[in-house]
Design an enzyme around this catalytic site. Structure first.
Site, PDB file in Angstrom:
ATOM      1  N   ARG A  39       0.843  -1.190   0.000  1.00 21.76           N
ATOM      2  CA  ARG A  39       0.000   0.000   0.000  1.00 21.76           C
ATOM      3  C   ARG A  39       0.886   1.250   0.000  1.00 21.76           C
ATOM      4  NH1 ARG A  39      -4.676  -1.740   4.076  1.00 21.76           N
ATOM      5  NH2 ARG A  39      -4.123  -3.895   4.423  1.00 21.76           N
ATOM      6  N   ASP A  66      -1.015   2.243  -5.748  1.00 15.46           N
ATOM      7  CA  ASP A  66      -2.350   2.710  -5.362  1.00 15.46           C
ATOM      8  C   ASP A  66      -3.374   1.870  -6.110  1.00 15.46           C
ATOM      9  OD1 ASP A  66      -4.656   3.974  -4.671  1.00 15.46           O
ATOM     10  OD2 ASP A  66      -4.203   5.867  -5.679  1.00 15.46           O
ATOM     11  N   LEU A  67      -3.811   0.791  -5.482  1.00  8.94           N
ATOM     12  CA  LEU A  67      -4.723  -0.140  -6.147  1.00  8.94           C
ATOM     13  C   LEU A  67      -6.128   0.429  -6.316  1.00  8.94           C
ATOM     14  CD1 LEU A  67      -3.610  -3.482  -4.451  1.00  8.94           C
ATOM     15  CD2 LEU A  67      -3.046  -2.665  -6.749  1.00  8.94           C
ATOM     16  N   GLY A  89      -4.272 -11.367   1.357  1.00 10.37           N
ATOM     17  CA  GLY A  89      -4.894 -11.622   2.638  1.00 10.37           C
ATOM     18  C   GLY A  89      -5.944 -10.611   3.037  1.00 10.37           C
ATOM     19  N   ARG A  97     -13.757  -5.657  -5.178  1.00 17.50           N
ATOM     20  CA  ARG A  97     -14.137  -4.244  -5.211  1.00 17.50           C
ATOM     21  C   ARG A  97     -13.044  -3.372  -5.832  1.00 17.50           C
ATOM     22  NH1 ARG A  97     -16.313  -5.613  -0.147  1.00 17.50           N
ATOM     23  NH2 ARG A  97     -14.610  -4.632   1.019  1.00 17.50           N
ATOM     24  N   GLY A 131     -11.075 -10.116  12.903  1.00 16.39           N
ATOM     25  CA  GLY A 131     -10.468 -10.902  13.961  1.00 16.39           C
ATOM     26  C   GLY A 131      -8.992 -11.104  13.701  1.00 16.39           C
ATOM     27  N   HIS A 132      -8.346 -11.753  14.648  1.00 20.67           N
ATOM     28  CA  HIS A 132      -6.955 -12.160  14.501  1.00 20.67           C
ATOM     29  C   HIS A 132      -6.849 -13.631  14.879  1.00 20.67           C
ATOM     30  CE1 HIS A 132      -4.833  -8.592  13.221  1.00 20.67           C
ATOM     31  NE2 HIS A 132      -5.423  -7.855  14.153  1.00 20.67           N
ATOM     32  N   TYR A 136      -9.700 -16.993  15.815  1.00 24.86           N
ATOM     33  CA  TYR A 136      -9.956 -18.156  14.959  1.00 24.86           C
ATOM     34  C   TYR A 136      -9.572 -19.449  15.686  1.00 24.86           C
ATOM     35  CZ  TYR A 136      -9.584 -14.117  11.905  1.00 24.86           C
ATOM     36  OH  TYR A 136      -9.707 -12.860  11.365  1.00 24.86           O
ATOM     37  N   ASP A 162      -2.127 -18.367  12.847  1.00 22.90           N
ATOM     38  CA  ASP A 162      -1.512 -17.575  11.778  1.00 22.90           C
ATOM     39  C   ASP A 162      -0.565 -18.403  10.922  1.00 22.90           C
ATOM     40  OD1 ASP A 162      -2.534 -15.026  11.751  1.00 22.90           O
ATOM     41  OD2 ASP A 162      -0.932 -14.110  12.904  1.00 22.90           O
TER      42      ASP A 162
END
Length: 385
Positions: A39, A66-67, A89, A97, A131-132, A136, A162
């Site tokens: 980003r 810049d997507l 991710g 979108r 969440g992280h 999960y 993770d």
């Protein structure tokens, strides 16, 4: 630069946190040409550090794009046309979108393997829930099984969700899809969810539960600390040792090292005798230091080990003999794993600041000067501000 097993494979890693960069590191270590598309602004995770310490970012140059801009999407899709795989991710629907989801990317590259990493998957009523890894891990039931009986469950770092249930399954999924794509000439989407991976890791426990062999209370089973012959004990110097003498022959060797007569010990798998067995072990282990026990057990097949600190581990003679931890750019870090006899993996370079390699990437990947200038003028890519 070493030519690893994935030499010649090009992969785009869309900048993310947690499992995606870890998977990118694994693929890069194995020789893939991975670039990170980051980003223009930070993700806001809140744990900044100097770039060279960002070990999971090693081996991949970075371009900041810049997507959200038409020009950024255009250059991204031009990059996609040149690769074998992509990993991302974002939350489900974000790539769509942005106009760079599976529909658009597979249209420009029909052989593309599109690896998607989330906690909860691309579908289902909770797929949009934030969440992280800990959340999960809790949802799968695995977290409830880890820790001591009369306390809250223990947090196993982010190793289980993770990295174990996430990054490793993403890497395996992408590699499997790449093999299939090489035969069929067609790409596909790999939907990798941490809840799927964690549940897959629980396969043996599902079997034990179905067979009526698993007691659903912490510290009540062989592998959860319930069995006294599979656990941790404090020594005379306040350190801890681990024993994992599950098989009777190893249990016998352990008792021999502890100078405990088997006839004075409860039968190994008699759960009623486990409290007494634990008391005997606790009493004996507390009489000597961890180093003394290590010396006593060294030549016995007792499944014994010291519990080393994070710093001690990399200096252990066995770890050093295998160069399990190496230095790169002055930073100690894990060596690439697993090991290959003919095409060894290697760290392909130090971590790169976000967006630092834009020109180098576009040059290496065949963008002409006119195209590069057009996108630079649009502000669609560059170094992170």
């Amino acid at each position: 630069m070493t030519l690893g097993v994935l030499d010649g494979i090009r992969i785009i890693e869309v900048g993310a946190i947690g499992p995606v960069p870890f998977a990118g590191m694994l693929l890069s270590d194995m020789g893939a040409d991975v670039i990170r598309v980051d980003r223009l602004t930070p993700s806001g995770l809140g744990m900044p550090r100097e770039t060279r310490f960002n070990i999971t970012g090693r081996g991949r140059p970075s371009v900041a794009v810049d997507l959200k801009s038409p020009e950024g999407r255009e250059v991204f899709l031009e990059l996609v046309a040149k690769v074998e795989a992509l990993i991302e991710g974002f939350r489900p629907g974000v790539m769509e979108r942005l106009g760079i989801g599976p529909k658009e990317t597979l249209a420009v590259n029909p052989k593309l393997v599109f690896g998607r990493m989330t906690g909860l998957g691309q579908t289902g009523p909770m797929s949009q829930t934030v969440g992280h890894d800990l959340n999960y891990l809790g949802l799968t039931g695995a977290l409830s099984m880890i820790g001591t009986k009369n306390a809250a469950p223990s947090i196993p770092l982010n190793l289980v969700a993770d990295l174990g249930g996430g990054a490793l399954y993403l890497a395996v999924g992408v590699l499997g899809a790449l093999l299939e794509s090489g035969k069929s000439g067609k790409g596909q989407v790999v939907d990798c969810a941490m809840i799927d991976g964690i549940t897959s890791l629980l396969a043996s426990y599902y079997g034990s539960s179905a067979a009526g062999q698993w007691v659903h209370q912490r510290e009540s089973n062989v592998l959860d600390g319930g069995a006294p012959f599979y656990g941790l004990y404090e020594t005379a110097d306040g350190r801890y040792i681990s024993i994992a003498a599950i098989e009777p022959k190893f249990f016998s060797a352990l008792c021999d090292g502890l100078e405990i007569d088997l006839s004075d010990m409860p039968e190994q798998y008699d759960r009623e005798g486990w409290p007494e067995m634990r008391r005997q072990f606790e009493t004996v282990f507390a009489k000597k230091t961890a180093a003394e026990w290590d010396s006593i057990m060294k030549d016995r097949e007792a499944c014994f080990g010291q519990v080393l600190s994070f710093e001690e581990a990399r200096h252990h003679p066995h770890m050093k003999s295998r160069s399990v931890v190496v230095e790169s750019d002055g930073v100690p870090q894990p060596a690439p794993a697993p090991r290959f006899s003919r095409t060894p993996s290697a760290i392909q370079g130090s971590p790169s600041p976000d967006g630092a390699d834009t020109d180098a990437i576009l040059n290496a990947w065949g963008f002409d000067t006119q195209t590069r200038d057009k996108f630079r003028a649009s502000g669609a890519f560059g170094s992170r501000k």
